[in-house]
Design a protein around this motif. Structure first.
Motif, short mmCIF file in Angstrom:
data_model
loop_
_atom_site.label_atom_id
_atom_site.label_comp_id
_atom_site.label_asym_id
_atom_site.label_seq_id
_atom_site.Cartn_x
_atom_site.Cartn_y
_atom_site.Cartn_z
N GLU A 14 0.77 -1.31 0.07
CA GLU A 14 0.07 0.11 0.06
C GLU A 14 0.96 1.19 -0.04
OE1 GLU A 14 -2.35 -0.58 3.47
OE2 GLU A 14 -3.80 -1.75 2.48
N TYR A 15 1.84 1.26 0.89
CA TYR A 15 2.92 2.36 0.81
C TYR A 15 3.44 2.56 -0.54
CZ TYR A 15 7.50 4.71 1.31
OH TYR A 15 8.28 5.25 1.22
N GLN A 16 3.96 1.49 -1.27
CA GLN A 16 4.39 1.60 -2.36
C GLN A 16 3.47 2.31 -3.60
OE1 GLN A 16 6.27 -2.24 -2.99
NE2 GLN A 16 8.18 -1.76 -1.87
N ARG A 17 2.39 1.97 -3.42
CA ARG A 17 1.15 2.21 -4.30
C ARG A 17 0.71 3.63 -4.18
NH1 ARG A 17 -3.82 -1.07 -3.19
NH2 ARG A 17 -4.11 0.76 -1.50
N ASP A 18 0.52 4.00 -2.98
CA ASP A 18 -0.28 5.23 -2.29
C ASP A 18 0.81 6.28 -1.93
OD1 ASP A 18 -2.60 3.71 -3.15
OD2 ASP A 18 -2.97 3.21 -1.05
N GLY A 19 1.92 6.02 -1.50
CA GLY A 19 2.96 6.88 -1.02
C GLY A 19 2.76 7.11 0.51
N ALA A 82 11.73 1.14 8.21
CA ALA A 82 12.63 1.89 6.98
C ALA A 82 13.15 1.00 6.06
CB ALA A 82 13.57 2.60 7.66
N VAL A 83 13.72 -0.16 6.52
CA VAL A 83 14.49 -1.05 5.46
C VAL A 83 13.41 -1.68 4.55
CG1 VAL A 83 15.43 -3.41 5.40
CG2 VAL A 83 16.57 -1.50 7.03
N ARG A 84 12.33 -1.90 5.16
CA ARG A 84 11.26 -2.70 4.04
C ARG A 84 10.66 -1.61 3.35
NH1 ARG A 84 8.41 -7.06 5.97
NH2 ARG A 84 7.55 -6.86 4.09
N ALA A 85 10.20 -0.41 3.96
CA ALA A 85 9.74 0.70 2.88
C ALA A 85 10.63 1.01 1.71
CB ALA A 85 9.58 1.87 3.70
N MET A 86 11.89 1.25 2.07
CA MET A 86 13.14 1.31 1.12
C MET A 86 13.47 0.29 0.20
SD MET A 86 15.20 4.57 3.02
CE MET A 86 16.05 3.36 4.14
N ASP A 87 13.27 -0.83 0.65
CA ASP A 87 13.67 -2.05 -0.12
C ASP A 87 15.28 -1.96 -0.13
OD1 ASP A 87 13.70 -4.35 -1.39
OD2 ASP A 87 13.31 -3.57 -3.27
N LEU A 120 18.69 16.40 -0.92
CA LEU A 120 18.77 15.01 -1.16
C LEU A 120 18.24 14.81 -2.60
CD1 LEU A 120 17.94 13.41 2.07
CD2 LEU A 120 20.18 13.69 1.19
N SER A 121 18.63 13.90 -3.41
CA SER A 121 18.13 13.18 -4.53
C SER A 121 17.91 11.61 -4.21
CB SER A 121 18.68 13.61 -5.84
OG SER A 121 19.82 12.94 -5.93
N GLY A 122 16.98 10.95 -4.99
CA GLY A 122 17.00 9.59 -4.80
C GLY A 122 15.68 9.19 -4.14
N ARG A 123 15.55 7.67 -4.26
CA ARG A 123 14.37 7.02 -4.02
C ARG A 123 14.37 6.17 -2.54
NH1 ARG A 123 10.18 7.94 -7.30
NH2 ARG A 123 10.53 8.26 -9.50
N GLN A 124 15.57 5.93 -2.24
CA GLN A 124 15.61 5.34 -0.99
C GLN A 124 15.62 6.45 0.32
OE1 GLN A 124 19.02 2.75 -1.78
NE2 GLN A 124 17.41 1.07 -1.78
N ILE A 125 14.62 6.92 0.54
CA ILE A 125 14.56 7.95 1.73
C ILE A 125 13.09 7.80 2.11
CG2 ILE A 125 14.21 10.44 2.06
CD1 ILE A 125 15.85 10.86 -0.44
N VAL A 126 12.86 7.72 3.46
CA VAL A 126 11.37 7.60 3.97
C VAL A 126 11.20 8.43 5.24
CG1 VAL A 126 12.20 5.53 5.32
CG2 VAL A 126 9.92 5.76 4.39
N LEU A 225 17.45 7.14 5.36
CA LEU A 225 17.81 6.96 3.90
C LEU A 225 18.85 5.76 3.80
CD1 LEU A 225 20.84 8.42 3.90
CD2 LEU A 225 19.48 10.63 4.18
N GLU A 226 18.95 5.57 2.65
CA GLU A 226 20.00 4.57 2.07
C GLU A 226 20.97 5.18 1.18
OE1 GLU A 226 22.36 1.08 2.16
OE2 GLU A 226 21.78 2.71 3.80
N ASP A 227 21.89 4.25 0.65
CA ASP A 227 22.88 4.84 -0.31
C ASP A 227 22.36 5.30 -1.84
OD1 ASP A 227 24.53 4.27 1.65
OD2 ASP A 227 25.60 2.39 0.47
N ASP A 228 21.26 4.90 -1.98
CA ASP A 228 20.66 5.73 -3.32
C ASP A 228 20.38 7.05 -3.20
OD1 ASP A 228 17.69 6.20 -4.54
OD2 ASP A 228 18.81 5.35 -6.15
#
Length: 274
Positions: A14-19, A82-87, A120-126, A225-228
């Protein structure tokens, strides 16, 4: 009621679909009480970057000065979520942000995206927002524009104050926030202590005033965040503001760097789930 592993898989989808999504019963009651006491301690003896106003309190990087806040940011429920949300295989702690809204407060949060304010830029941020009180629409629960993280548009900073800076960003201005809210589905949930909200850095969200006459609203948002995630010296980012520069250790990153949070801030919380 706590969230099972099967439920968590559904919530992450749901998080990945809806934000944005809600996780029920993630935080133990003992941590809720410890954090309430920590907020009271900071209110009694304010650390740097703790700003009180007529409608409540905003605080940044409270974990730099409060041991309970720092320990809570590293707890397994938050880090694992956070790990799960950012994959991702790991997680770095970015910063925390304290929000307190008093009863009958007139302070609101405008429609905005967090990433507009961050270097920041990137998608591995939550962001994971943890309330410490019952929260309802009347007390100003955070509301999200469903799916807005998929619009592939980063908007100009939304001013939180009429006296605040108006940086020259090349990003488009969100001209009519009320229309955006009216014409799109929004997500919000009634929350109990122990529940948490998780949202993406580009999800549009807002919060109305706390119109209750007898209920305080306390919450802390933890950013991971992570390295992305890479440094991007976006004009007007909050780490370049005078009050931030004056309270944090010196730091200097070039665009494209992986922010080394250990040298920038006191610690780096990282968990590897290989």
């Amino acid at each position: 009621m706590s969230t099972s592993q099967q439920d968590l898989d559904k919530i992450i989808a749901e998080y990945q679909r809806d934000g944005a999504a809600v996780v029920r019963g993630l935080i133990e009651p003992t941590w809720i009480e410890r954090m309430r006491l920590a907020i009271d301690e900071m209110a009694a003896s304010p650390p740097p970057m703790f700003m009180a106003n007529g409608g409540g309190i905003n605080g940044f990087f409270m974990s730099r000065w409060n041991d309970t806040m720092r320990a809570f940011s590293r707890t397994a429920p938050l880090v694992d979520l956070a790990v799960r949300a950012m994959d991702s295989k790991g997680v770095r702690f970015f910063y925390d942000q304290l929000f307190v809204r008093e009863p009958n407060s007139y302070e609101t949060t405008p429609l905005h995206q967090d990433l507009s304010y961050w270097p920041l830029s990137g998608r591995q941020i939550v962001s994971i927002c943890v309330p410490f009180d019952h929260v309802s629409p009347e007390s100003g629960v955070v509301s999200y524009v469903k799916g807005s993280h998929r619009w592939d548009t980063l908007y100009h900073i939304a001013p939180f104050s009429s006296h605040g800076p108006n940086p020259k960003q090349s990003a488009p201005v969100l001209e009519d926030p009320e229309r955006v809210i009216a014409e799109n589905e929004t997500l919000s949930w009634e929350l109990e202590p122990g529940d948490v909200l998780v949202h993406a850095p580009t999800t549009l969200h807002f919060a109305l005033r706390n119109s209750t006459g007898d209920r305080r609203r306390e919450a802390v948002a933890f950013r991971y965040l992570e390295d992305d995630a890479r440094w991007l010296n976006r004009p007007g980012h909050f780490l370049d503001m005078d009050f931030t520069r004056g309270s944090l250790p010196p730091f200097s990153f070039a665009d494209g760097d992986i922010p080394n949070m250990t040298s920038c801030f006191r610690y780096c919380a990282r968990a590897d789930n290989a």
